[in-house]
Write an enzyme that holds these catalytic residues in place. Structure first.
Site, PDB file in Angstrom:
ATOM      1  N   GLY A 167       0.832  -1.209   0.000  1.00 18.44           N
ATOM      2  CA  GLY A 167       0.000   0.000   0.000  1.00 18.44           C
ATOM      3  C   GLY A 167       0.855   1.242   0.000  1.00 18.44           C
ATOM      4  N   ASN A 168       0.232   2.380   0.254  1.00 17.35           N
ATOM      5  CA  ASN A 168       0.972   3.645   0.305  1.00 17.35           C
ATOM      6  C   ASN A 168       0.283   4.594   1.288  1.00 17.35           C
ATOM      7  OD1 ASN A 168      -0.994   5.409  -1.217  1.00 17.35           O
ATOM      8  ND2 ASN A 168      -0.655   3.777  -2.710  1.00 17.35           N
ATOM      9  N   HIS A 169       0.859   5.787   1.426  1.00 17.39           N
ATOM     10  CA  HIS A 169       0.398   6.697   2.490  1.00 17.39           C
ATOM     11  C   HIS A 169      -0.783   7.577   2.122  1.00 17.39           C
ATOM     12  CE1 HIS A 169       3.513   5.745   5.269  1.00 17.39           C
ATOM     13  NE2 HIS A 169       4.470   6.020   4.408  1.00 17.39           N
ATOM     14  N   SER A 170      -1.398   7.376   0.971  1.00 16.35           N
ATOM     15  CA  SER A 170      -2.472   8.295   0.582  1.00 16.35           C
ATOM     16  C   SER A 170      -3.624   8.250   1.598  1.00 16.35           C
ATOM     17  CB  SER A 170      -3.002   7.907  -0.802  1.00 16.35           C
ATOM     18  OG  SER A 170      -4.147   8.666  -1.080  1.00 16.35           O
ATOM     19  N   ALA A 207      -3.639   7.370  -5.407  1.00 13.34           N
ATOM     20  CA  ALA A 207      -2.275   6.859  -5.512  1.00 13.34           C
ATOM     21  C   ALA A 207      -2.419   5.376  -5.847  1.00 13.34           C
ATOM     22  CB  ALA A 207      -1.540   7.063  -4.198  1.00 13.34           C
TER      23      ALA A 207
END
Ligand code: C5P
Length: 400
Positions: free
Chosen positions: A210-213, A277
């Site tokens: 995943g990512n920080h969005s 993102a």
């Protein structure tokens, strides 16, 4: 500039324990730039005194039809004519009955009868009172006249019972007010598709890439599009944000699911704004069972490309396509490269190394690059304000 600025909101407050939330509502509407005139029933004034509303709105709150102290004769008529919207929150069973029957018995129903402004009614009462055929009949009458009913919601009530009777949250009511006031905005008749959040690509049933969005920029864009009258579809990866009122929200998880949802929504859309993102790669295969801890050491994940949604989606005349470039170096050069590679109309370049811009915060500092070579650097502003500026550019292009 925004759709609450200098708009006249008449807030009718009636006698439910949920009155305290109406104070917060009056305050938030005022902070958003609206001119809020509160009218109350005598019962509401038993719960919270008019001076409380007066203090947060900076305007006189009225509850007494017989008050001759006002410098405006026939105050209810003056308010009714001035109103851009009438919001009744909380609305008791009694006031709903009065509104349905046109009984002008106190300041709230009196003003309601005298106005032609759109009305929004937010019921709050015991669930059995709400479900009673009498109340349901009145609710139907109001609906058939075009009144927008917001709530009531399920949950715990002040009586200790549970059920459908709670006043909607203030943020929901704010969203509904913006939605109603936005209906005549410059994007009325248009469909705008927005993506938000960070996709999650499963490794096994428990873990993912995943990512920080946080989804905040995409949600702000969807809300701003709604507030300008667009039919808005928001395709969002998992985020901790509630569905915005009046926005068709589609929840997805993986890039592949987002692609399908975006493609489906884009069919008759006028703009696609990809603020999500999206993972560029996903594990080639997700394990069917949770990978045991011992097997994790030295584990090599084999990755394959995800679909590039924006590059694929809707390259057709009539669809304005907007991308985001979240970069940590060479911001403008990288953004321009993406705009060209994906054939976009506009790209929003975002320096994610700045602490007050990018992930999770409420503000952003972005630069807008267009396909004709134009560059517009915007100062630090809230994500909602930035969304509004982005939509200014999208609106211009829709008519080109
Ligand atoms: O190439 P990059 O991922 O930096 O491009 C960012 C833009 O492209 C964003 O608007 C993002 O939503 C979109 N994108 C996409 N599908 C992908 C990757 C990115 O639509 N697989």
């Amino acid at each position: 500039m925004y759709n609450l600025t200098d708009r006249s909101v008449v807030l009718g407050v009636t006698g439910s324990i949920a009155v305290y939330k109406a104070v917060d509502l009056a305050s938030k509407l005022t902070q958003a730039g609206a001119l809020v005139d509160v009218v109350m029933t005598r019962e509401a004034a038993e719960f919270v005194r008019p001076i409380t509303f007066q203090s947060v709105t900076g305007r006189r709150a009225c509850w007494d039809m017989w008050d001759t102290g006002s410098d405006v004769p026939e105050l209810h008529v003056a308010l009714a004519r001035r109103a851009d919207i009438l919001v009744v929150a909380p609305a008791t069973a009694t006031v709903i009955a009065r509104l349905a029957l046109g009984l002008a018995e106190e300041m709230v129903s009196l003003t309601a009868l005298a106005t032609r402004a759109p009305a929004l009614v937010c019921p709050a009462m015991d669930p059995q009172m709400y479900e009673h055929p009498a109340t349901q009949g009145h609710v139907e009458t109001l609906r058939s006249r075009g009144v927008l009913l917001v709530g009531p919601e399920e949950g715990r009530l002040a009586s200790g019972h549970r059920g459908r009777g709670r006043l909607s949250e203030v943020d929901t009511i704010m969203g509904a007010v913006r939605y109603v006031l936005g209906r005549t905005g410059d994007l009325a008749g248009k469909t705008v598709v927005v993506s938000a959040g960070g996709t999650q690509e499963p490794i096994d049933p428990v873990r993912y890439l995943g990512n920080h969005s946080s989804g905040k920029m995409g949600f702000a864009l969807a809300e701003a599009a709604r507030d300008r009258g667009a039919r808005t579809v928001l395709v969002t990866a998992p985020v901790a944000l509630a569905d915005p009122y009046g926005v068709e929200t589609v929840r997805v998880r993986r890039a592949a699911e987002m692609r399908d949802a975006v493609a489906a929504a884009c069919g008759d859309a006028h703009a696609l704004i990809m603020a999500a993102a999206v993972a560029d790669y996903q594990p080639a295969e997700a394990a069917g069972q949770k990978i045991k801890r011992e097997k994790l050491e030295g584990l090599t994940l084999s990755l394959v490309r995800t679909p590039d949604i924006l590059a694929e989606a809707g390259r057709r005349p009539g669809l304005v396509r907007v991308g985001f470039a979240a970069e940590s170096d060479e911001l403008l050069a990288n953004a321009r490269h993406k705009l060209e590679a994906k054939g976009l109309d506009l790209i929003v370049a975002n320096d994610i190394t700045a602490p007050d811009a990018g992930f999770a915060v409420d503000t952003n500092r972005v630069t807008l690059l267009d396909r004709e070579g134009g560059v517009e650097e915007l100062p630090l502003m809230t994500k909602y304000e930035a969304a509004w500026r982005i939509l200014d550019r999208v609106a211009e292009r829709m008519t080109k």
